[in-house]
Design a protein around this motif. Structure first.
Motif, PDB file in Angstrom:
ATOM      1  N   LEU A  85       0.846  -1.212   0.000  1.00  0.00           N
ATOM      2  CA  LEU A  85       0.000   0.000   0.000  1.00  0.00           C
ATOM      3  C   LEU A  85       0.873   1.251   0.000  1.00  0.00           C
ATOM      4  O   LEU A  85       0.694   2.157  -0.823  1.00  0.00           O
ATOM      5  N   ASP A  86       1.847   1.299   0.908  1.00  0.00           N
ATOM      6  CA  ASP A  86       2.712   2.482   1.022  1.00  0.00           C
ATOM      7  C   ASP A  86       3.533   2.710  -0.245  1.00  0.00           C
ATOM      8  O   ASP A  86       3.753   3.859  -0.652  1.00  0.00           O
ATOM      9  N   LYS A  89       1.346   4.289  -2.818  1.00  0.00           N
ATOM     10  CA  LYS A  89       1.122   5.698  -2.463  1.00  0.00           C
ATOM     11  C   LYS A  89       2.386   6.522  -2.722  1.00  0.00           C
ATOM     12  O   LYS A  89       2.309   7.663  -3.173  1.00  0.00           O
ATOM     13  N   SER A  92       2.748   7.238  -6.431  1.00  0.00           N
ATOM     14  CA  SER A  92       1.479   7.800  -6.938  1.00  0.00           C
ATOM     15  C   SER A  92       1.253   7.602  -8.445  1.00  0.00           C
ATOM     16  O   SER A  92       0.859   8.519  -9.148  1.00  0.00           O
ATOM     17  N   ALA A 118      -5.100   2.609  -2.237  1.00  0.00           N
ATOM     18  CA  ALA A 118      -4.193   3.272  -3.179  1.00  0.00           C
ATOM     19  C   ALA A 118      -4.633   3.048  -4.625  1.00  0.00           C
ATOM     20  O   ALA A 118      -3.882   3.364  -5.555  1.00  0.00           O
TER      21      ALA A 118
END
Ligand code: DQA
Length: 145
Positions: A85-86, A89, A92, A118
């Motif tokens: 997930l990170d 993100k 992007s 995300a």
């Protein structure tokens, strides 16, 4: 337009693993299906599959500045991985999530996705067609930007 298609753990075992859930088509069959879709849609696609969470994080980081979109089936890491997930993100890059099976009609631990937060959209329970829908969704999104 250039997309990166990421498949997580055990998806290389398609055609062997739990055929009652995932069908009898192989991982190579999935790649052929996606190649056809991308050819028709005039999209360049690169493929990445790994059984390792950190390798998927590394690949998402590598994608920074190189791809217009990411299609990801994080497989089991869907339900556990804040790191993936990170990473999504962090870079992007517009992303869509795919699951071959309907995760909401399976065990309760599959009902939650860390990755959805995300992603533009999640496609589930459609088999290979979910990848087509994800590619079309990303293409529309990129064209409308
Ligand atoms: C999956 C669903 C996940 O719960 C599972 O761990 C997978 C595949 C799917 O494509 O349906 O490995 O992401």
């Amino acid at each position: 337009m250039k997309f990166l298609i990421i498949n997580g753990p055990n998806l290389n075992m398609l055609g062997i693993r739990e055929k009652n859930i995932y069908g009898s088509e192989t991982y190579e069959g999935l790649l052929d299906f996606i190649r056809e879709v991308c050819k028709k849609e005039d999209i360049q696609a690169d493929f990445f599959q790994s059984n390792h969470e950190g390798a998927i994080v590394d690949e998402i980081q590598r994608a920074y500045g190189l791809y217009d979109g990411i299609v990801i089936n994080p497989a089991a890491y869907t339900h556990t991985s804040v790191a993936i997930l990170d990473a999504l993100k962090a870079v992007s890059i517009p992303a869509c999530e795919v699951h071959l099976s309907n995760i909401y009609e399976r065990e309760e631990f599959r009902h939650h996705s860390f990755i959805s937060a995300a992603c533009l959209k999640t496609f589930y329970g459609m088999g290979f067609e979910g990848y087509r829908e994800a590619i079309l969704c990303l293409k529309d999104y990129c064209l409308s930007r």
